[in-house]
Write a protein that holds these residues in place. Sequence first.
Motif, PDB file in Angstrom:
ATOM      1  N   ASP A 231      41.827   9.092 -67.308  1.00  0.00           N
ATOM      2  CA  ASP A 231      41.698   7.942 -68.203  1.00  0.00           C
ATOM      3  C   ASP A 231      40.619   8.197 -69.259  1.00  0.00           C
ATOM      4  OD1 ASP A 231      43.631   6.676 -66.767  1.00  0.00           O
ATOM      5  OD2 ASP A 231      42.272   5.407 -65.620  1.00  0.00           O
ATOM      6  N   THR A 232      39.519   8.806 -68.817  1.00  0.00           N
ATOM      7  CA  THR A 232      38.420   9.101 -69.752  1.00  0.00           C
ATOM      8  C   THR A 232      38.867  10.062 -70.830  1.00  0.00           C
ATOM      9  OG1 THR A 232      36.752   8.729 -68.036  1.00  0.00           O
ATOM     10  CG2 THR A 232      36.086  10.048 -69.940  1.00  0.00           C
ATOM     11  N   LEU A 233      39.595  11.112 -70.429  1.00  0.00           N
ATOM     12  CA  LEU A 233      40.076  12.095 -71.403  1.00  0.00           C
ATOM     13  C   LEU A 233      41.087  11.468 -72.360  1.00  0.00           C
ATOM     14  CD1 LEU A 233      40.482  15.230 -69.106  1.00  0.00           C
ATOM     15  CD2 LEU A 233      38.735  14.846 -70.852  1.00  0.00           C
ATOM     16  N   ALA A 234      41.943  10.609 -71.822  1.00  0.00           N
ATOM     17  CA  ALA A 234      42.938   9.942 -72.663  1.00  0.00           C
ATOM     18  C   ALA A 234      42.255   9.033 -73.686  1.00  0.00           C
ATOM     19  CB  ALA A 234      43.900   9.139 -71.799  1.00  0.00           C
ATOM     20  N   THR A 235      41.224   8.309 -73.234  1.00  0.00           N
ATOM     21  CA  THR A 235      40.486   7.439 -74.153  1.00  0.00           C
ATOM     22  C   THR A 235      39.797   8.257 -75.231  1.00  0.00           C
ATOM     23  OG1 THR A 235      40.101   5.802 -72.413  1.00  0.00           O
ATOM     24  CG2 THR A 235      38.642   5.725 -74.324  1.00  0.00           C
TER      25      THR A 235
ATOM     26  N   VAL B  41      39.338  10.273 -80.795  1.00  0.00           N
ATOM     27  CA  VAL B  41      39.325  11.411 -81.721  1.00  0.00           C
ATOM     28  C   VAL B  41      40.415  11.240 -82.781  1.00  0.00           C
ATOM     29  CG1 VAL B  41      39.841  13.877 -81.904  1.00  0.00           C
ATOM     30  CG2 VAL B  41      38.237  13.068 -80.174  1.00  0.00           C
ATOM     31  N   VAL B  42      41.581  10.771 -82.368  1.00  0.00           N
ATOM     32  CA  VAL B  42      42.657  10.504 -83.325  1.00  0.00           C
ATOM     33  C   VAL B  42      42.219   9.440 -84.321  1.00  0.00           C
ATOM     34  CG1 VAL B  42      44.983   9.544 -83.587  1.00  0.00           C
ATOM     35  CG2 VAL B  42      44.525  11.210 -81.782  1.00  0.00           C
ATOM     36  N   ALA B  43      41.537   8.414 -83.826  1.00  0.00           N
ATOM     37  CA  ALA B  43      41.041   7.357 -84.706  1.00  0.00           C
ATOM     38  C   ALA B  43      40.032   7.908 -85.712  1.00  0.00           C
ATOM     39  CB  ALA B  43      40.409   6.239 -83.879  1.00  0.00           C
ATOM     40  N   VAL B  44      39.160   8.793 -85.253  1.00  0.00           N
ATOM     41  CA  VAL B  44      38.188   9.436 -86.146  1.00  0.00           C
ATOM     42  C   VAL B  44      38.922  10.196 -87.246  1.00  0.00           C
ATOM     43  CG1 VAL B  44      36.397  11.197 -86.320  1.00  0.00           C
ATOM     44  CG2 VAL B  44      36.369   9.592 -84.406  1.00  0.00           C
ATOM     45  N   ALA B  45      39.944  10.948 -86.873  1.00  0.00           N
ATOM     46  CA  ALA B  45      40.707  11.726 -87.855  1.00  0.00           C
ATOM     47  C   ALA B  45      41.347  10.812 -88.893  1.00  0.00           C
ATOM     48  CB  ALA B  45      41.774  12.544 -87.143  1.00  0.00           C
TER      49      ALA B  45
ATOM     50  N   ALA C  83      40.991   2.526 -82.517  1.00  0.00           N
ATOM     51  CA  ALA C  83      41.500   3.050 -81.243  1.00  0.00           C
ATOM     52  C   ALA C  83      41.917   1.944 -80.276  1.00  0.00           C
ATOM     53  CB  ALA C  83      40.440   3.925 -80.587  1.00  0.00           C
ATOM     54  N   GLY C  84      41.616   0.701 -80.623  1.00  0.00           N
ATOM     55  CA  GLY C  84      41.980  -0.411 -79.754  1.00  0.00           C
ATOM     56  C   GLY C  84      41.112  -0.517 -78.523  1.00  0.00           C
ATOM     57  N   THR C  85      39.847  -0.145 -78.662  1.00  0.00           N
ATOM     58  CA  THR C  85      38.927  -0.222 -77.530  1.00  0.00           C
ATOM     59  C   THR C  85      37.626  -0.889 -77.988  1.00  0.00           C
ATOM     60  OG1 THR C  85      37.919   1.067 -75.751  1.00  0.00           O
ATOM     61  CG2 THR C  85      37.870   2.030 -77.957  1.00  0.00           C
ATOM     62  N   SER C  86      36.677  -0.994 -77.098  1.00  0.00           N
ATOM     63  CA  SER C  86      35.426  -1.661 -77.438  1.00  0.00           C
ATOM     64  C   SER C  86      34.444  -0.692 -78.092  1.00  0.00           C
ATOM     65  CB  SER C  86      34.783  -2.268 -76.193  1.00  0.00           C
ATOM     66  OG  SER C  86      34.331  -1.246 -75.333  1.00  0.00           O
TER      67      SER C  86
END
Length: 208
Positions: free
Chosen positions: A13-17, A22-26, A45-48
């Motif tokens: 889960d951590t790696l997936a997050t 990273v995709v969001a950063v790009a 990224a849809g997270t906090s």
Amino acid sequence: MVEGRARRRTRSDTLATRKTLVVAVAELIAERGTDFQLADVAKRAGTSTATAYRHFATKEAAIEMAFAAWIDDLLGAIATAAEGLHGWARVRAVCDAWVAAAVHFAPATARLRSSVGLLRRLEDEDHVVTQVWKLLEPILGELIERELIPPHDKEFLFLCWNSLFDERNLLDLHGTMGWPVERISRTLGDALVAVLSHPPGGLRENSR
């Protein structure tokens, strides 16, 4: 056993997050350059924001990790493509792998380009440039040794190869002109073969 599976799920889960971040950063770099904050990354990224900070201490760390991930993907693709091949077949395979891997992050990496020349960075032992050199130099050396191309300064040929496959070229061909990956790799590959095959000083001699 249950605890072990739980730990594996947690790591997964951590790696997936992190990958999502990273995709969001790009995406943000492609849109805004470096004008964003970790809160923007988290939102994309849809997270906090707290989750983003657990993965990256700073925005700069996020950019560095994203760039490292792109380079790892590119180097891995090139190395895998080159395995077991020789001569022009190896060159073509590397070209295909290079374009397929790099075209997706070209909009972001084009905004992070260094102002220092490629060969200067090679001389200064820049990590990324050095790793690409280690992959391409043996390929160029084999072409010369097998007399598939005229003897030439390998650093110059390395510069030519990188210049053709510059991410800004990929961005233009794929994003602006709408070329598919296969056409880009084939066309740039043809151009590379022509450049590598041209005798040193040939253009100057032919112009006299």
